[in-house]
Design a protein around this motif. Structure first.
Motif, PDB file in Angstrom:
ATOM      1  N   GLU A   1       0.851  -1.177   0.000  1.00  0.00           N
ATOM      2  CA  GLU A   1       0.000   0.000   0.000  1.00  0.00           C
ATOM      3  C   GLU A   1       0.886   1.227   0.000  1.00  0.00           C
ATOM      4  OE1 GLU A   1      -2.989   0.170   2.997  1.00  0.00           O
ATOM      5  OE2 GLU A   1      -3.493  -1.949   2.779  1.00  0.00           O
ATOM      6  N   LEU A   2       0.491   2.242  -0.755  1.00  0.00           N
ATOM      7  CA  LEU A   2       1.234   3.487  -0.786  1.00  0.00           C
ATOM      8  C   LEU A   2       0.600   4.481   0.184  1.00  0.00           C
ATOM      9  CD1 LEU A   2       1.781   4.032  -4.605  1.00  0.00           C
ATOM     10  CD2 LEU A   2       3.457   3.296  -2.923  1.00  0.00           C
ATOM     11  N   ARG A   3       1.456   5.151   0.925  1.00  0.00           N
ATOM     12  CA  ARG A   3       0.968   6.224   1.763  1.00  0.00           C
ATOM     13  C   ARG A   3       0.827   7.466   0.898  1.00  0.00           C
ATOM     14  NH1 ARG A   3       5.591   4.729   5.471  1.00  0.00           N
ATOM     15  NH2 ARG A   3       6.484   6.528   4.458  1.00  0.00           N
ATOM     16  N   LYS A   4       0.039   8.425   1.345  1.00  0.00           N
ATOM     17  CA  LYS A   4      -0.188   9.635   0.567  1.00  0.00           C
ATOM     18  C   LYS A   4       1.099  10.380   0.259  1.00  0.00           C
ATOM     19  CE  LYS A   4      -4.930  10.369   1.973  1.00  0.00           C
ATOM     20  NZ  LYS A   4      -5.884  11.250   2.638  1.00  0.00           N
ATOM     21  N   ASP A   5       2.087  10.301   1.155  1.00  0.00           N
ATOM     22  CA  ASP A   5       3.341  11.035   0.939  1.00  0.00           C
ATOM     23  C   ASP A   5       4.333  10.280   0.056  1.00  0.00           C
ATOM     24  OD1 ASP A   5       3.835   9.052   2.809  1.00  0.00           O
ATOM     25  OD2 ASP A   5       5.242  10.272   3.951  1.00  0.00           O
ATOM     26  N   GLU A   6       3.982   9.124  -0.466  1.00  0.00           N
ATOM     27  CA  GLU A   6       4.902   8.326  -1.276  1.00  0.00           C
ATOM     28  C   GLU A   6       4.732   8.522  -2.774  1.00  0.00           C
ATOM     29  OE1 GLU A   6       6.169   4.415   1.079  1.00  0.00           O
ATOM     30  OE2 GLU A   6       4.042   4.420   0.498  1.00  0.00           O
TER      31      GLU A   6
END
Length: 67
Positions: free
Chosen positions: A61-66
Motif C-alpha cells: 500500500e502506498l501512503r499519501k506522501d509516497e
C-alpha cells in the motif's frame, strides 16, 4: 524528391551489423545503434514467460506522501 539523407561511413569503420536504429544524441550528434529484438514482441519469449511476473509481485500500500 525523397525523404532520406545519406551519411557516408569511413572505410576504416567496418560495421558488424546490417540494421541500425538512429537517434539524436547530445549536441546534435547522430547516433546509430545496432537493432535488437524486443523480447516483449517475441512470441516465443511471451509464451515462455507469460504469467511469471504475477508470481513475483508483492502487494503493498502506498501512503499519501509516497507519490
Amino acid at each position: 524528391m525523397g525523404t532520406s539523407n545519406v551519411l557516408t561511413v569511413p572505410s576504416s569503420i567496418k560495421p558488424r551489423e546490417t540494421e541500425f536504429d538512429v537517434f539524436y544524441g547530445r549536441n546534435g550528434a547522430i547516433v546509430y545503434t545496432p537493432k535488437t529484438k524486443n523480447p516483449f514482441t517475441d512470441e516465443n519469449f511471451v509464451k515462455t514467460h507469460q504469467g511469471k511476473l504475477d508470481e513475483t509481485l508483492v502487494e503493498t500500500e502506498l501512503r499519501k506522501d509516497e507519490f
